[in-house]
Design a protein around this motif. Structure first.
Motif, PDB file in Angstrom:
ATOM      1  N   GLU A 142       3.961  16.252   7.542  1.00 53.35           N
ATOM      2  CA  GLU A 142       3.891  15.135   6.592  1.00 53.35           C
ATOM      3  C   GLU A 142       4.200  13.803   7.283  1.00 53.35           C
ATOM      4  O   GLU A 142       3.516  12.803   7.063  1.00 53.35           O
ATOM      5  CB  GLU A 142       4.860  15.362   5.428  1.00 53.35           C
ATOM      6  CG  GLU A 142       4.420  16.484   4.496  1.00 53.35           C
ATOM      7  CD  GLU A 142       5.257  16.551   3.220  1.00 53.35           C
ATOM      8  OE1 GLU A 142       6.027  15.593   2.956  1.00 53.35           O
ATOM      9  OE2 GLU A 142       5.159  17.550   2.505  1.00 53.35           O
ATOM     10  N   PHE A 185      11.468   8.741   4.134  1.00 48.60           N
ATOM     11  CA  PHE A 185      11.293   7.595   5.028  1.00 48.60           C
ATOM     12  C   PHE A 185      11.944   6.399   4.371  1.00 48.60           C
ATOM     13  O   PHE A 185      12.075   6.320   3.149  1.00 48.60           O
ATOM     14  CB  PHE A 185       9.835   7.366   5.421  1.00 48.60           C
ATOM     15  CG  PHE A 185       8.885   7.074   4.305  1.00 48.60           C
ATOM     16  CD1 PHE A 185       8.169   8.092   3.704  1.00 48.60           C
ATOM     17  CD2 PHE A 185       8.678   5.773   3.875  1.00 48.60           C
ATOM     18  CE1 PHE A 185       7.272   7.827   2.686  1.00 48.60           C
ATOM     19  CE2 PHE A 185       7.774   5.493   2.851  1.00 48.60           C
ATOM     20  CZ  PHE A 185       7.071   6.523   2.253  1.00 48.60           C
ATOM     21  N   GLN A 237       8.379  16.310  -7.658  1.00 49.30           N
ATOM     22  CA  GLN A 237       7.944  14.923  -7.754  1.00 49.30           C
ATOM     23  C   GLN A 237       8.687  14.092  -6.710  1.00 49.30           C
ATOM     24  O   GLN A 237       9.889  14.267  -6.532  1.00 49.30           O
ATOM     25  CB  GLN A 237       8.285  14.362  -9.142  1.00 49.30           C
ATOM     26  CG  GLN A 237       7.319  14.749 -10.238  1.00 49.30           C
ATOM     27  CD  GLN A 237       5.945  14.150 -10.044  1.00 49.30           C
ATOM     28  OE1 GLN A 237       5.801  13.095  -9.434  1.00 49.30           O
ATOM     29  NE2 GLN A 237       4.932  14.838 -10.534  1.00 49.30           N
ATOM     30  N   PRO A 238       7.986  13.186  -6.028  1.00 48.41           N
ATOM     31  CA  PRO A 238       8.691  12.296  -5.099  1.00 48.41           C
ATOM     32  C   PRO A 238       9.694  11.425  -5.853  1.00 48.41           C
ATOM     33  O   PRO A 238       9.496  11.135  -7.033  1.00 48.41           O
ATOM     34  CB  PRO A 238       7.585  11.439  -4.496  1.00 48.41           C
ATOM     35  CG  PRO A 238       6.321  11.819  -5.155  1.00 48.41           C
ATOM     36  CD  PRO A 238       6.555  12.906  -6.129  1.00 48.41           C
ATOM     37  N   LEU A 279       9.317  15.287  -1.355  1.00 50.08           N
ATOM     38  CA  LEU A 279       9.862  16.593  -1.721  1.00 50.08           C
ATOM     39  C   LEU A 279       8.711  17.582  -1.868  1.00 50.08           C
ATOM     40  O   LEU A 279       7.828  17.401  -2.698  1.00 50.08           O
ATOM     41  CB  LEU A 279      10.657  16.481  -3.024  1.00 50.08           C
ATOM     42  CG  LEU A 279      11.706  15.352  -3.012  1.00 50.08           C
ATOM     43  CD1 LEU A 279      12.302  15.141  -4.394  1.00 50.08           C
ATOM     44  CD2 LEU A 279      12.799  15.648  -2.000  1.00 50.08           C
ATOM     45  N   ALA A 294       2.654   7.639  -5.323  1.00 53.48           N
ATOM     46  CA  ALA A 294       2.343   7.200  -6.682  1.00 53.48           C
ATOM     47  C   ALA A 294       3.520   7.468  -7.602  1.00 53.48           C
ATOM     48  O   ALA A 294       4.214   8.462  -7.467  1.00 53.48           O
ATOM     49  CB  ALA A 294       1.113   7.941  -7.181  1.00 53.48           C
ATOM     50  N   ARG A 346       0.825  -1.199   0.000  1.00 52.33           N
ATOM     51  CA  ARG A 346       0.000   0.000   0.000  1.00 52.33           C
ATOM     52  C   ARG A 346       0.858   1.247   0.000  1.00 52.33           C
ATOM     53  O   ARG A 346       0.626   2.179  -0.726  1.00 52.33           O
ATOM     54  CB  ARG A 346      -0.849   0.041   1.267  1.00 52.33           C
ATOM     55  CG  ARG A 346      -2.085  -0.794   1.204  1.00 52.33           C
ATOM     56  CD  ARG A 346      -2.751  -0.723   2.554  1.00 52.33           C
ATOM     57  NE  ARG A 346      -3.715  -1.793   2.685  1.00 52.33           N
ATOM     58  CZ  ARG A 346      -4.229  -2.154   3.844  1.00 52.33           C
ATOM     59  NH1 ARG A 346      -3.831  -1.546   4.947  1.00 52.33           N
ATOM     60  NH2 ARG A 346      -5.106  -3.118   3.905  1.00 52.33           N
ATOM     61  N   LEU A 383       1.507  11.967   8.923  1.00 51.89           N
ATOM     62  CA  LEU A 383       0.488  11.310   8.106  1.00 51.89           C
ATOM     63  C   LEU A 383       0.899   9.894   7.713  1.00 51.89           C
ATOM     64  O   LEU A 383       0.141   9.203   7.023  1.00 51.89           O
ATOM     65  CB  LEU A 383       0.205  12.141   6.848  1.00 51.89           C
ATOM     66  CG  LEU A 383      -0.308  13.559   7.103  1.00 51.89           C
ATOM     67  CD1 LEU A 383      -0.560  14.285   5.789  1.00 51.89           C
ATOM     68  CD2 LEU A 383      -1.581  13.528   7.942  1.00 51.89           C
ATOM     69  N   MET A 384       2.086   9.459   8.120  1.00 52.11           N
ATOM     70  CA  MET A 384       2.516   8.098   7.770  1.00 52.11           C
ATOM     71  C   MET A 384       1.558   7.081   8.387  1.00 52.11           C
ATOM     72  O   MET A 384       1.241   7.151   9.571  1.00 52.11           O
ATOM     73  CB  MET A 384       3.944   7.824   8.265  1.00 52.11           C
ATOM     74  CG  MET A 384       5.002   8.572   7.494  1.00 52.11           C
ATOM     75  SD  MET A 384       6.679   8.179   8.083  1.00 52.11           S
ATOM     76  CE  MET A 384       6.913   6.548   7.389  1.00 52.11           C
ATOM     77  N   ASP A 385       1.100   6.168   7.557  1.00 54.60           N
ATOM     78  CA  ASP A 385       0.154   5.151   8.016  1.00 54.60           C
ATOM     79  C   ASP A 385       0.469   3.842   7.313  1.00 54.60           C
ATOM     80  O   ASP A 385       0.327   3.768   6.104  1.00 54.60           O
ATOM     81  CB  ASP A 385      -1.272   5.613   7.694  1.00 54.60           C
ATOM     82  CG  ASP A 385      -2.303   4.573   8.098  1.00 54.60           C
ATOM     83  OD1 ASP A 385      -2.147   4.007   9.193  1.00 54.60           O
ATOM     84  OD2 ASP A 385      -3.236   4.336   7.315  1.00 54.60           O
ATOM     85  N   GLY A 424       0.577   2.976  -3.233  1.00 52.84           N
ATOM     86  CA  GLY A 424      -0.515   3.922  -3.110  1.00 52.84           C
ATOM     87  C   GLY A 424      -0.068   5.318  -2.753  1.00 52.84           C
ATOM     88  O   GLY A 424      -0.252   6.255  -3.508  1.00 52.84           O
ATOM     89  N   LEU A 425       0.579   5.432  -1.631  1.00 53.20           N
ATOM     90  CA  LEU A 425       0.854   6.757  -1.100  1.00 53.20           C
ATOM     91  C   LEU A 425       1.826   7.539  -1.963  1.00 53.20           C
ATOM     92  O   LEU A 425       1.661   8.709  -2.212  1.00 53.20           O
ATOM     93  CB  LEU A 425       1.412   6.608   0.319  1.00 53.20           C
ATOM     94  CG  LEU A 425       1.211   7.802   1.213  1.00 53.20           C
ATOM     95  CD1 LEU A 425      -0.254   8.224   1.192  1.00 53.20           C
ATOM     96  CD2 LEU A 425       1.619   7.461   2.620  1.00 53.20           C
TER      97      LEU A 425
END
Lengths: 231, 135, 355
Positions: free
Chosen positions: C70, C308, C326-327, C322, C18, C11, C73-75, C15-16
């Motif tokens: 941020e 992370f 873009q991540p 970032l 993308a 996930r 919000l890690m889940d 997901g997180l």
């Protein structure tokens, strides 16, 4: 969603003669394109002054306001201007600290629940348009990237004096309110909290009352006569 | 003897007396060393301004983000500068940085510190080919 | 049992973040030994800067506030948080206190801190140590041995014998390009401690080392450099899997030297140019590194961020979050035996240029 909307149903029937599943994305595209054609404007007092070199096209206040727009107001970095044309938008997404306070305190729980329902196949469009809290997630709801938390797209400023109310939730009524909001670094009142995800392009500007009034005069010079007449 | 030939004769005499090399070159070694030293002093003043917490109002200095003035690319000006909405020259972008990250007030284009800043920045970039307009 | 199971991992990567999902083969490998997989958050270089009274530089404050927001919000939540050094700009009590106050908004309990030169050279780490504990230490987590070093020490003669005050010493070391600075080092005393510490660990145990400066030599002018890097590398050489994380450089760097993978952390404060942009001196930036683009200073957070880290079977995957970009994801690739950008490694896009 358009197919099920009671407001859209009769309008699509009237214009395209279609309803229910017969409404396709092509119809929606045509409708949006027709709307966009009403927005084309390039003959505002600003255009005649800046690109047309007509020194009398804009008021003295608007000319001073343009300097604020370009310098201390930092407006031009998002509402862009080029050498030979001006779109007044960079098409990026930013969290301005509008309306986000509603969800800021419970964001970890909200995003966790949102991601869970998204993975379970939930409809994002319905969720953000029908739930006021989820709508404040902004662009994040679409791309799941933290950098887009509470971010909404920069709109153009053409004809902006005629498009009140302002901001993504219509929470500011006048351009004076909007300019004051930016001058305070994204706050209606001086002591309002600023959320952690606010765009790094926003910071307090310290504009004087006169600078703010001049900036509003400049924004009013972005109205094209054709648009003004049609309204 | 005509007037013209007297002038010619005088000219020959002068040429015979003044060494030819000296006459063709008005710069002495002393000139060059004085001018270099004037420039070097301004570069040093530029480095001082570049690391001066008082250039702006929040204690942030230029060198904090631009060690050795790197990523200032003076060779690319004039160029379109998105932050200014038009083609700009370097001192205008320096003022943008003073107004924004340094939260200070613009310098006049002929302020000695503005000239020194440009001297230092360009000196750190010496030898790089001009590339106006480049991004 | 790991707090993060296989589904959660999928996930998170798929997901997180993308567009940065791991290749499937890597994910399969990642769960060869599920118990040893976990995630930690890694924050670095906030440079909290005091102006006067209650005023701090807003730009740097906002960087850390954003990052904490941020990370919260890690889940699922990370197992712990690492802080990579340079919490303060000039090492003062006011700056360290304010930085720790901003860090206290983290929902995650355990934070391990690394010493940076901006934390150290005012009082040689005294106040930092009082708040946060020893300057170098080790701990174990789910089968991985973690070591934290103070790599920003230097020659005693420089540290002790030429300054009228700690403030003066700090101001010189705070200037990255100040020619009166001095090269960083771990030093003999700490290397002896490290040798002892590692002597108790099996060679098959994955080892993760944190330092502030890179334990590899990249660019001496800006202390992207540790003078005794090779001597530290020798101590790490006998282990099967070693990963070194460092801050200080304010940019994405990664490298592989023998058995050691190197990764840098982004700064929350501001971006630094890559060393080759200083045209007067050659640099040794690892060829493996796919660089970031230059920052647009209008967006104060452009080219800044945090990361992370998924630790799987003793290897690391860095997810860079970032703020204005873009991540990116840099993951150890078992096939090539080195860290690689999961998207841009072999297809470097034109804007990734510095000049």
């Amino acid at each position: 969603m358009v197919r099920d909307d009671p407001d859209y149903q009769p309008r699509f029937k009237e214009v395209f003669g279609v309803s229910g599943d017969a409404i396709t994305i092509e119809h929606v595209k045509q409708a949006i394109a027709a709307f966009e054609r009403t927005l084309i404007s390039g003959d505002s007092p600003f255009d005649r002054w800046y690109f047309g070199r007509d020194r009398k096209a804009m008021s003295e206040a608007a000319i001073r306001g343009f300097k604020v727009y370009m310098e201390q107001g930092r407006c031009v970095s998002c509402h862009t201007i080029a050498e030979d044309h001006a779109l007044f938008t960079d098409n990026r997404f930013n969290n301005l600290n509008v309306g986000f306070e509603r969800i800021a305190g419970r964001l970890p729980k909200l995003t966790a629940a949102f991601e869970k329902s998204k993975r379970a196949g939930g409809n994002v469009d319905v969720a953000v348009l029908s739930n006021a809290n989820l709508s404040e997630l902004g662009r994040y709801a679409v791309n799941d990237q933290w950098r887009s938390m509470g971010a909404f797209k920069t709109p153009t400023l053409r004809n902006v004096a005629r498009t009140a109310p302002y901001m993504h939730d219509g929470s500011l009524k006048t351009l004076k309110d909007v300019v004051s909001f930016y001058s305070k670094g994204g706050r209606v009142k001086d002591k309002d909290p600023i959320n952690a995800y606010q765009s790094s392009g926003i910071r307090p500007l310290g504009l004087s009352d006169k600078q703010q009034a001049d900036l509003v005069a400049f924004l009013e010079a972005l109205t094209s006569p054709a648009y003004a007449k049609s309204k | 003897m005509s007037r013209l030939s007297r002038v010619r004769q005088a000219a020959w005499l002068i040429l015979a007396i003044v060494p030819v090399v000296g006459a063709a070159d008005p710069f002495t070694k002393q000139d060059l060393s004085d001018w270099q030293s004037a420039y070097d002093q301004v570069v040093t003043a530029g480095r001082d301004a570049f690391t001066d917490p008082k250039l702006g109002n929040n204690g942030v200095v230029c060198a904090q983000c631009h060690p050795n003035a790197a990523n200032t690319h003076p060779e690319t000006y004039p160029k379109f500068q998105k932050q200014l909405g038009r083609v700009a020259v370097m001192w205008e972008m320096i003022n943008w940085c003073i107004r924004n990250p340094l939260e200070g007030k613009d310098l006049q284009p002929d302020d000695p510190r503005m000239i020194a800043l440009q001297a230092y920045i360009t000196q750190e970039r010496r030898g790089v080919a001009l590339a106006p307009g480049k991004h | 049992m790991s707090a993060m199971n296989r589904r959660d991992f999928l996930r998170r990567t798929g997901g997180l973040i993308a567009g940065s999902a791991l290749p499937l083969s890597l994910i399969e490998l990642a769960f060869a030994d599920e118990q040893q997989n976990f995630t930690f958050a890694y924050i670095s270089d906030s440079h909290i800067q005091h102006i006067k009274g209650k005023d701090f530089v807003r730009n740097w404050d906002r960087g850390l506030i954003r990052t904490v927001g941020e990370a919260n919000l890690m889940d699922p939540r990370p197992d712990f948080v690492m802080y990579g050094g340079d919490l303060a700009q000039l090492g003062t009590k006011a700056e360290l206190d304010h930085g720790l106050e901003l860090m206290s908004a983290l929902r995650h309990d355990k934070v391990h801190y690394v010493m940076g030169e901006h934390d150290y050279y005012l009082d040689l780490g005294e106040y930092w140590e009082r708040q946060l504990g020893p300057q170098w230490y080790s701990f174990d987590h789910k089968g991985v041995h973690f070591v934290v070093l103070n790599s920003v020490l230097t020659y005693d003669e420089w540290t002790h014998n030429r300054w009228s005050s700690g403030e003066e010493r700090m101001a010189v070391m705070a200037g990255l390009d100040n020619p009166s600075g001095s090269p960083f080092m771990v030093g003999e005393k700490q290397r002896d401690w490290l040798r002892d510490d590692l002597s108790m660990i099996a060679k098959t145990t994955p080892v993760v080392v944190f330092s502030h400066s890179p334990l590899q030599k990249i660019f001496k002018n800006w202390n992207f450099w540790t003078e005794d890097a090779e001597q530290v590398q020798v101590l790490l050489k006998p282990f099967d899997k070693v990963t070194v994380f460092y801050g200080h450089v304010h940019q994405i760097q990664y490298n592989q030297i023998g058995n050691i993978s190197f990764h840098s952390a982004m700064a929350t404060a501001w971006a630094w140019p890559y060393p080759e942009t200083y045209a007067q001196v050659d640099s040794l930036l690892p060829k493996l590194t796919v660089e970031m683009n230059r920052a647009d200073p209008f967006f104060e957070r452009d080219a800044t961020g945090w990361q992370f880290v998924d630790v799987w079977s003793g290897n690391a995957t860095l997810h860079y979050s970032l703020t204005e970009n873009q991540p990116r994801t840099v993951a150890f690739n078992p096939k090539t035996g080195r860290p690689e950008d999961t998207v841009y490694q072999n297809d470097r896009i034109p804007p990734q240029q510095h000049f």
